[in-house]
Design an enzyme around this catalytic site. Structure first.
Site, short mmCIF file in Angstrom:
data_model
loop_
_atom_site.label_atom_id
_atom_site.label_comp_id
_atom_site.label_asym_id
_atom_site.label_seq_id
_atom_site.Cartn_x
_atom_site.Cartn_y
_atom_site.Cartn_z
N GLY A 1 52.76 23.41 44.96
CA GLY A 1 52.63 24.29 46.12
C GLY A 1 53.67 25.38 46.24
N CYS B 1 28.52 44.40 40.73
CA CYS B 1 27.67 45.00 41.76
C CYS B 1 27.79 44.28 43.09
CB CYS B 1 26.24 45.01 41.26
SG CYS B 1 26.12 45.98 39.76
N1 LLP Z 1 48.55 19.28 42.84
C1 LLP Z 1 47.38 19.25 43.50
C2 LLP Z 1 46.84 17.97 43.92
C3 LLP Z 1 46.71 20.45 43.77
O1 LLP Z 1 45.56 20.42 44.45
C4 LLP Z 1 47.26 21.69 43.35
C5 LLP Z 1 46.58 22.95 43.59
C6 LLP Z 1 48.48 21.66 42.65
C7 LLP Z 1 49.10 20.44 42.43
C8 LLP Z 1 49.15 22.90 42.15
O2 LLP Z 1 49.50 23.75 43.20
P1 LLP Z 1 50.45 25.01 42.92
O3 LLP Z 1 51.81 24.48 42.52
O4 LLP Z 1 49.85 25.83 41.85
O5 LLP Z 1 50.48 25.71 44.23
N2 LLP Z 1 42.93 28.99 43.33
C9 LLP Z 1 43.95 29.10 44.36
C10 LLP Z 1 44.94 27.98 44.32
C11 LLP Z 1 44.31 26.61 44.43
C12 LLP Z 1 45.30 25.49 44.35
C13 LLP Z 1 44.60 24.18 44.33
N3 LLP Z 1 45.43 23.04 44.18
C14 LLP Z 1 44.63 30.46 44.23
O6 LLP Z 1 44.24 31.25 43.37
O7 LLP Z 1 45.50 30.79 45.02
#
Ligand code: LLP
Length: 418
Positions: free
Chosen positions: A240, A343
């Protein structure tokens, strides 16, 4: 420090001119910097150095390219996977199954069984029933599945609604108040080795406060579980951690993240696990594109580029900002809208944005596209699947081919009865 920079008036990835990649590979194309992935991964590990036992599981979903996975495997990272496909990639990319964590709110039975077969390190259970199913599958194989229970701490991560996961109304985890009773029943199942809890409250989190709040709630749960006689040895705090997308934006650096975590988890005496994705990959890549036309528009011109929402979906999905700049900036600026050829009006990267002046045929880039870029690409409008290039010093390699529409057409059939 950025690994994409101007040299002799021209944007480079490390020592490779982006114009060279465009000429040799074509556009649109994702360009990654090996050094950037390594710097981010190393910085995060250094930020957490004060903690005793840490397992870093790179969230494959952020950028699942095999070469990227391999870079992280070499740095001792494990992987957070959410499907059997991601698990295959993690292993194919060089990660030890024992370092893999299987998250995901809808794991299918075949996926759970494949993960048992592969001998992955940990299952993050999302509902009690999943634990019962996994226990039975593990018993049938004569093993115990190492597992933790994902808890929804009901904390607002303060991020975009579509990427927030830790509020009570979100679909993820079990309610924290229900967790002790569910945990006790899971711990009694013969095929599970219940060893702790997990949480992940969202992505692109700008402020450490909600993370600290959720960690504090998890800390109280760990104490309650121990008081009830459970041996809690692992806590997975998810990912996150956000990154800057706009010039001048300031996000917590790894030392600040590490200091907060050390404070929030003091005395827990567990192996702390993390699932960072964007923090590792976000600024390690950009999307290189060519200006097709500059078209008159209301108020400002439209810069129509050859990348589109199918290549980089984040602006269309989340109104996300990706900074745009010219590969050979002239020093003059203009206000424009930037859009792709698809489009739909949603295929717009920016409105009323001040950018480098560009003209037909010029190259430009969308920055900070290393995470949730290529992996979310599609072939909508029968466009090619966008290729990926990895730069290392003054060399580069195509690490994912452009998949031409003809290859996709080859995979389709017109039934003979039509
Ligand atoms: N762990 C779990 C259980 C998750 O659901 C996620 C991300 C992460 C770790 C990794 O999170 P990060 O460190 O990358 O924030 N497509 C979206 C982001 C979706 C994230 C989903 N889960 C975007 O482009 O902003």
């Amino acid at each position: 420090m950025t690994h994409f920079h101007l040299k002799d008036g021209e944007l480079h990835a490390e020592n490779v001119p982006l114009a060279r990649i465009a000429a040799e590979v074509g556009t649109p194309v994702y360009v990654y910097s090996r050094a950037a992935f390594e710097a981010n991964a190393t910085a995060l590990r250094a930020g957490l150095a004060a903690l005793d036992n840490v397992h870093l599981a790179y969230a494959i979903k952020a950028n699942p390219n095999l070469a990227v996975v391999n870079i992280l495997a070499k740095l001792g990272y494990g992987a957070d996977v959410v499907s059997a496909g991601e698990m295959q990639r993690a292993i194919a990319g060089g990660m030890a199954p024992s370092g893999i964590v299987f998250s995901g709110v809808g794991k299918k039975i075949a996926e759970l069984d494949a993960a048992l077969e592969a001998g992955i390190g940990q299952f993050n259970l999302e509902i009690e029933e999943e634990g019962a199913v996994l226990s039975a599958l593990a018993l049938a194989r004569g093993v115990k599945a190492p597992a933790v229970l994902r808890v929804n701490p009901d904390v607002d991560a303060g991020t975009h609604a579509k990427i927030s996961t830790g509020k009570a109304e979100n679909k993820f985890g079990v309610a924290i108040n229900d967790a002790p009773a569910i945990y006790a029943r899971l711990a009694a199942l013969p095929g599970l080795d219940m060893r702790g809890v997990a949480c992940h409250i969202g992505s692109q989190i700008a402020d450490l406060a909600p993370l600290e709040t959720s960690y504090a709630r998890i800390g109280r749960l760990v104490a309650d579980l121990r008081a009830a006689g459970h041996a809690v040895t692992h806590v997975d705090l998810g990912g996150g951690f956000g990154v800057a997308y706009r010039p001048g934006e300031v996000y917590p650096v790894s030392a600040e993240i590490g200091a907060m975590i050390a404070r929030a988890t003091a005395g827990w005496d567990v192996t702390l696990m993390f699932e960072p994705g964007r923090f590792i990959a976000g600024n390690a890549g950009l999307l290189l594109t060519e200006v097709i036309w500059v078209k008159p528009g209301v108020g400002h011109p439209w810069v129509i580029v050859d990348a589109a929402m199918n290549d980089l979906a984040r602006p269309a999905l989340y109104d996300a900002h990706h900074e745009f700049s010219a590969v050979r900036p002239t020093g003059t600026r203009m206000i424009a809208h930037i859009a792709g050829p698809v489009c739909e009006s949603g295929d717009t990267f920016a409105k009323n944005r001040e950018i480098d002046v560009v003209r037909r045929g010029d190259l430009g880039v969308f920055h900070t596209a290393g995470a949730y870029g290529a992996t979310m690409a599609s072939t909508y409008n029968s466009r090619a699947l966008v290729p990926e290039v990895l730069v290392d010093g003054d060399r580069y390699a195509v690490v994912a081919d452009r998949i031409a529409p003809s290859a996709l057409i080859d995979a389709e059939r017109v039934p003979e009865w039509l």
